[in-house]
Design a protein around this motif. Structure first.
Motif, short mmCIF file in Angstrom:
data_model
loop_
_atom_site.label_atom_id
_atom_site.label_comp_id
_atom_site.label_asym_id
_atom_site.label_seq_id
_atom_site.Cartn_x
_atom_site.Cartn_y
_atom_site.Cartn_z
N THR A 81 0.85 -1.19 0.00
CA THR A 81 0.00 0.00 0.00
C THR A 81 0.88 1.24 0.00
N VAL B 177 3.63 3.44 7.35
CA VAL B 177 3.39 2.79 8.63
C VAL B 177 3.97 3.67 9.72
N ALA C 231 4.76 3.41 13.41
CA ALA C 231 4.88 2.69 14.68
C ALA C 231 6.21 3.08 15.32
N ARG C 232 6.13 3.73 16.45
CA ARG C 232 7.34 4.25 17.11
C ARG C 232 8.32 3.13 17.42
N HIS C 233 9.59 3.40 17.15
CA HIS C 233 10.70 2.51 17.51
C HIS C 233 10.78 1.25 16.66
N MET C 234 9.86 1.07 15.71
CA MET C 234 9.96 -0.14 14.89
C MET C 234 11.06 0.05 13.85
N LEU D 218 9.82 -4.60 10.63
CA LEU D 218 8.63 -4.52 9.78
C LEU D 218 8.65 -5.64 8.73
N MET E 211 7.58 -8.89 10.06
CA MET E 211 6.13 -9.06 10.16
C MET E 211 5.57 -9.76 8.93
N ALA F 5 4.60 -13.27 9.22
CA ALA F 5 3.51 -13.61 10.15
C ALA F 5 2.64 -14.79 9.69
N PHE G 40 3.00 -17.08 18.43
CA PHE G 40 3.74 -15.97 19.01
C PHE G 40 4.66 -15.30 17.99
N GLY G 41 4.60 -15.75 16.74
CA GLY G 41 5.38 -15.11 15.70
C GLY G 41 6.88 -15.27 15.87
N GLU H 30 15.12 3.04 12.22
CA GLU H 30 13.70 3.17 12.57
C GLU H 30 12.92 3.63 11.34
N MET I 105 8.16 -1.45 2.10
CA MET I 105 6.86 -2.12 2.01
C MET I 105 6.93 -3.27 1.00
N ARG J 101 8.65 -6.15 2.69
CA ARG J 101 7.73 -6.86 3.58
C ARG J 101 6.88 -7.85 2.77
#
Lengths: 238, 310
Positions: free
Chosen positions: A84, A88, A90-93, A98, A101, A104, A110-111, A137, A150, A153
């Motif tokens: 997309t 994204v 998301a703090r500290h990621m 990413l 993920m 997943a 529990f990944g 980050e 992206m 990912r």
């Protein structure tokens, strides 16, 4: 592959965007999805994901011909990944987290990542050309770097089909070309079926194997050389 | 800080604070007399309170973390969906409305929180996204608040006072008899929270990507909702609404761990939550002030910091 069979597609409470249209996108090809604003590019992509209902007809995905509206989210996630445009937030990621993920659908409750998963993540980062940014980050990445992230990912998800909604939208000209070239080599080298929507007709003509041009209520699938002289498409590039 | 270093440190800090809870207080007991029968009366009360504060701190912080991720909203907390309103309606009906129940205030509050939760699970099956759920939760909460206000308006002074005292929150009202139920509810909520870590991590990427990676959003939202109700509803039932812990602690946990991974953030929030609530309880005991005023004064600077940094 994506097998579109006789579909009729419409926005809610409005006339059809596509009426009884069919086409087949084979594995190992990069297809650009073009058409004017509002011609239904995003809607068609959502229909392929099974999140926009069809009025009639059906779409079948992969070698086992899975209907996305009839399957579980987990099963679909093993067939199809998406890219997309939104960032994204998301703090500290980190970039690597990413991309992890993306594994997943293939990991347990529990990944937890195994060696094979870590390898796939490293490879996805490398294919997208962002291995050097892995520990950064994501909030500190440029738009171009984020777009590649992206894509990495989606690659880590390791699906035969990848859909991208305007992956080159926010990029400068060199980055646009680089990303479309990257998509083409991924399709050919990894034997993936990749479909991306775009307004960049030049890079679509230069790198895609096919162009799927939407002009409601029909679409046309042609190789770039023929599409370039197809009047409804050619009129867009003026 | 690296989890390998952080978690032992936090556990040590928790044990130290729990020890301080045992020995500090208006009544001075020398350590040598600690195990004498005549000291037991005071020690027993302190022991109970330190257990309650630990459970409450853990529960509220984990529930707050879940809500912040579920709604991608840094200012969400355990009560954002109206759990405390639901609980307060239960208590108001009991104390102000004269409806009597078999399990006292805790039972009434639990029933009220469960009622709101039930409504939210029903609407969750019908709404498409988290934002709609959030808005509906806030509307339920306002509606319930209005009913409570009517009850307050119509009730007698003494009943009103006991209701207001309940809304101030207290860690000292739980009895040994209630403790097992409180503990079981909290553990059930925590188990559910641990089972939903992967969903929480995926939700960080937004609903579209999360779904594309095989997440069943409705089911995950429901499990998280259930977990939060057990955690925050349980605390509210037994201690009254304790503010700001659930809102502030997840931010402290993110700042300390510098990660977005819930497999780290859940245990970190739990331990930090226990530490901070134990610390707040010590302050409130030494200064003889209500616990909620202390948690607010500790939590509000964190919230201001979060807002200013954005």
């Amino acid at each position: 592959m994506i097998d579109i069979q006789d579909i009729t597609l419409a926005h809610r409470n409005s006339g059809p965007l596509l009426e009884n249209q069919s086409c087949f996108l084979p594995a190992g090809t990069l297809t650009a999805l073009t058409g004017r604003n509002g011609s239904g590019k995003s809607t068609l992509l959502r229909a392929i994901c099974g999140t926009h209902p069809l009025r009639s007809g059906r779409i079948l995905l992969g070698q086992k011909a899975v209907d996305p509206t009839q399957t579980t989210p987990a099963r679909l996630a093993s067939l199809l990944s998406i890219v997309t445009t939104g960032r994204v937030n998301a703090r500290h990621m980190t970039a690597r987290q990413l991309v992890e993920m993306g594994r997943a659908p293939l990991t347990g409750r529990f990944g937890i990542l195994h060696a094979a998963d870590r390898e796939a993540v490293a490879r996805a980062l490398e294919l997208a050309g962002i291995s050097h940014l892995a520990e950064r980050e994501i909030s500190r990445l440029s738009d171009g770097e984020h777009q590649r992230l992206m894509l990495a990912r989606a690659l880590a998800q390791d699906t035969p089909i990848i859909l991208l909604d305007e992956p080159t939208g926010f990029l400068d000209v060199p980055n646009r070309r680089a990303v479309t070239r990257l998509l083409a080599s991924l399709a050919h080298d990894e034997n993936k079926c990749i479909l991306f929507s775009t307004h960049e007709l030049d890079s679509a003509l230069a790198n895609a194997d096919y162009i799927l041009h939407l002009s409601p209520p029909t679409f046309t699938l042609l190789p770039p050389s023929e599409m370039a002289v197809y009047p409804p498409f050619a009129s867009l590039s003026v | 800080m690296k989890p390998r270093l952080l978690f032992p440190l936090l556990i040590l800090l928790t044990l130290m604070l729990q020890f301080a809870e045992l020995v500090l207080g208006p009544v001075k007991i020398p350590f040598s007399e600690f195990f004498l029968p005549e000291s037991w009366l005071v020690v027993e009360i302190r022991l109970l309170k330190l257990i309650v504060a630990t459970i409450a701190g853990i529960s509220l912080s984990v529930a707050g973390l879940q809500m912040q991720t579920l709604f991608s909203n840094p200012l969400a907390g355990p009560y954002v969906l109206g759990l405390s309103s639901g609980a307060s309606l239960g208590v108001a009906l009991l104390l102000l409305g004269g409806v009597s129940g078999p399990f006292g205030i805790a039972g009434a509050a639990l029933a009220g929180a469960a009622g709101i939760m039930f409504l939210l699970v029903v609407v969750n099956a019908r709404v498409r996204d988290g934002m709609s759920l959030l808005i509906l939760g806030m509307m339920f909460s306002s509606a319930v608040g209005a009913i409570v206000q009517i009850l307050q308006f119509l009730s007698h002074e003494s009943a009103l006072k006991s209701y207001v005292v309940w809304t101030m929150g207290s860690l000292g009202e739980v009895t040994w008899g209630q403790l097992p139920l409180f503990g079981v509810i909290a553990v059930a909520g925590l188990v559910l929270a641990v089972l939903t870590v992967k969903s929480l991590n995926l939700m960080l990427l937004g609903p579209v990507l999360a779904r594309s990676m095989g997440l069943d959003l409705r089911r995950s939202r429901m499990l998280i909702l259930l977990s939060t109700t057990l955690l925050a509803g349980g605390v509210t039932a037994f201690c009254g609404p304790i503010g700001f812990i659930g809102l502030a602690v997840p931010h402290i946990a993110r700042g300390v761990c510098r990660t977005a991974d819930h497999r780290v953030l859940i245990p970190a929030s739990a331990l930090l939550g226990a530490d901070i609530l134990l610390g707040c309880d010590l302050i409130s005991r030494l200064l003889v002030l209500p616990i909620n005023s202390i948690t607010a004064l500790v939590g509000i600077p964190v919230v201001i910091y979060v807002v200013l940094r954005r």
